[in-house]
Design a protein around this motif. Sequence first.
Motif, short mmCIF file in Angstrom:
data_model
loop_
_atom_site.label_atom_id
_atom_site.label_comp_id
_atom_site.label_asym_id
_atom_site.label_seq_id
_atom_site.Cartn_x
_atom_site.Cartn_y
_atom_site.Cartn_z
N ASP A 133 0.86 -1.20 0.02
CA ASP A 133 -0.05 -0.02 0.10
C ASP A 133 0.74 1.22 0.01
O ASP A 133 2.03 1.28 0.56
CB ASP A 133 -0.85 0.16 1.29
N PRO A 134 0.37 2.24 -0.62
CA PRO A 134 1.17 3.60 -0.61
C PRO A 134 1.28 4.01 0.80
O PRO A 134 0.76 3.72 1.79
CB PRO A 134 0.31 4.42 -1.42
N ILE A 135 2.40 4.78 1.03
CA ILE A 135 2.99 5.18 2.40
C ILE A 135 1.91 6.19 2.84
O ILE A 135 1.86 6.35 4.19
CB ILE A 135 4.17 5.85 2.43
N SER A 136 1.09 6.83 2.00
CA SER A 136 -0.07 7.96 2.41
C SER A 136 -0.85 7.25 3.13
O SER A 136 -1.72 7.82 4.02
CB SER A 136 -0.49 8.44 1.15
N LYS A 137 -1.07 5.83 3.31
CA LYS A 137 -2.01 4.99 4.19
C LYS A 137 -1.54 5.19 5.64
O LYS A 137 -2.58 5.10 6.44
CB LYS A 137 -1.92 3.69 3.78
N ILE A 138 -0.36 5.77 6.00
CA ILE A 138 -0.05 5.93 7.32
C ILE A 138 -0.39 7.12 7.82
O ILE A 138 -0.10 8.26 7.12
CB ILE A 138 1.75 5.59 7.32
N PRO A 139 -1.08 7.24 8.99
CA PRO A 139 -1.44 8.66 9.49
C PRO A 139 -0.33 9.54 9.70
O PRO A 139 0.75 9.17 10.00
CB PRO A 139 -2.05 8.29 10.87
N GLY A 140 -0.49 10.83 9.07
CA GLY A 140 0.57 11.81 9.18
C GLY A 140 1.06 12.09 8.25
O GLY A 140 2.20 12.86 7.85
#
Length: 815
Positions: A133-140
Amino acid sequence: MTGAPAKTLTQQLEILQKVLRLERRKGFNDTAMSGGLEAFVRKSAEEAEQLGHGIEIFRELSLTLGDYAELPESVRPARVSEAERIIQTVPGVSPMDDDPAESASHQAVAPASPRKQAAPRRRPAVQLASLDDPISKIPGVGENREEQLRTLGVRTVREMLYFAPRRHEDYSRLSPISSVRYNAEYTVRGRITHIQEQSTRNNRRMITVTISDQSGSLPVIFFNHYVLKQLKQGQEIAVSGRIERQNSAPCLRNPEWEILEGESIHTGRLVPFYPLVRGLFQKQVRNLTRRTLDIARDHIVDPLPPHVRERHGLIDLGRSLEALHYPQNAEEFRAAKQRLAFDEFLVLQFGLLRRKVDWKRQEGQSFPADQEQIDFFTGSLPFRLTGAQQTALAEITADLATDEPMSRLLQGDVGSGKTVVAAIAAYTVVLNGAQVAILAPTEILAEQHAKTFGQIFRELPSDRRPVSALLTGSTPAGRRREIDEGLADGSIDILIGTHAILEEHVDFQQLGLAIIDEQHRFGVRQRARLRAKGLNPDILVMTATPIPRSLALVIHGDLDVSIIDELPPGRQSIVTARRSSPERAKVHEFIRDQVQEGRQAFIIYPLVEESDRLDVKAATNEAERLSTDVFPDLRVGLLHGRMKPSEKDDVMTRFRDHEIDILVATSVVEVGIDVPNATVMVIEGAERFGLSQLHQFRGRVGRGAAQSYCILLTSDDSEGRTSQKRLDAIVGTQDGFKLAEIDLELRGPGEFFGTRQSGIPELTFAGLTDMKTLNASRIEAQRFLDVDPELDLPEHNELKHAIQRFWIDGMGDLS
């Protein structure tokens, strides 16, 4: 009013030492000083020059840090370490301990109240489909942060997990405030008792946070006002950093800090420091790696079955990734690196071994040796083959005789006779009615091969002599058409050339053998295109210099290997000596003496033309000066890579025919020139070349019966440790295999060939000096191939995906 007293050299260097330490703590992002390190060192050097002290030491520091702002972050730590080493060579400069655990015995563990037990981490409520999954899935991680991470090579959750820290600082020892001493690293904890904001003389906002424990108080100074929003009086915090002096009292400036609640990731432990880009800070990256580890934990599937981990003493993957970022101790970090290195080697070796198996499974051509004809050919040569040449030839001819496609690496030292072995192999194929292609990386080398093969076949009767042709980018259109026709009707037996051979219009009647010189300079697609020009032709790869065994397994792990480790009889040892700039006139006298005895000489320079940034001599200027001022009565020639092929050929021919006494050249002579009458090789700026290059240069002389000499001329500022080791090695041995190992150790695999070449995989965790792990992974890869070659068993599913990611997404080829 009098000005401030002038600083002594020791004071100047100790200030610079502190700046370098701060730069290290800030992650090498050139923010330790306003304006950057380069400007600070330049200003310090000017000040030293005005005071008349330390001019030489600051000249060396300027060379080391002069281009710091332009360096990639991966290179900056080495430059900072080198600058620190230079400073420490000056008597009177106080040492700065690297390891806070060893800095002083007074760092006793604080008797303060015991640390709160960290509460179990709660996993953020984020649903991942997979680690891809893209790193943008991680909050922040918003758009700006995503772009910053993409610059660092992090696009997915998986890549964030494997984003290795550049280093860890040991902030694990808690000390009472009363025990701190200047110039040592400490971690202290205390309660905030006072916060004060004020402006400095240059209008910077300075925030002083006073923390206290049972033993005393310590001011902590920040120059970033955002801490006012995060720190409040009464909070308990931990801070880690180097103790400095402020108003004759100890303090900390811009330390690592965190509020004590839950698990610490910024202080009180081994703390990771990551590569950064502008606008991204260590704290932000640590928070992100911590969050990613927590969210992704349930998605981490170990590709290694338990029995494989047990056999090699490896920890599981989830624990490895945790310890890569946040190890409990140095031993756990080493275990994590070992596990991740094993994984990297395993997927690499599996792909190489499978490619070797797949290649040999294909339909090939059989070229049995006509021993009577081969004996006649070798008997026509003006020399006898060495035992090592005969062994290598036997291995190659055995491969040629089978109907499995050959895939073999032939390597040997400079002058060991690889070309004649390749020529006999080519002749074997030609005698069977097939054709041979010989690929060289440069026109000069292709032209040299064409001449050498012509000389080797010269003594054969015309009716037995193979017909060869040379095809390069400079070949005229009319000659190209003739070559195309000759290849198509089979009248050309051997085609020698550069990448031009790979062009679509070049079709062979029956290509039986492809000889690739310097394979690392040809990409995967080019090699595949060459194979497609025949019915799975046999492949023989030659290298110009020996390759260390570990690097050979990584680059050429899909090939069988033949080694020529014996020089032909009569080749003398080359006298190798190092000389400094003041001895240049004596070196020139020696060259003149050799020329007067009828010999010839090379003088090599690092550059073609003078550079504003580099204080090194260049070939064009020096050739003119030498011919005018130093050797006006001798014939001086010039050769460099910017010349047209016809011009290079003319110069080399004139030098070979002794119409030139002294050839001034750049590294273009590293390969491709064979002049037995040349007895002197002078290398200017020798510290700027790699070991393999120096060994290649030296190999251009010593090809005749007369004693030959290699003289390494070094500049006055070539005293770096790596330069010293390189030069000591080339003077100390003429064993190319030994020098290759040293060169790999000093420069690393990425720079081993002088520039980053295709075919060398990017290995993050695996070190090519770790033969134990490399061999273990290769054995394990063979086991997987024997049991489940397609990795179709369910327990091998994750390993299959890992190999596909490495080869298809990373290396681009698994065929």
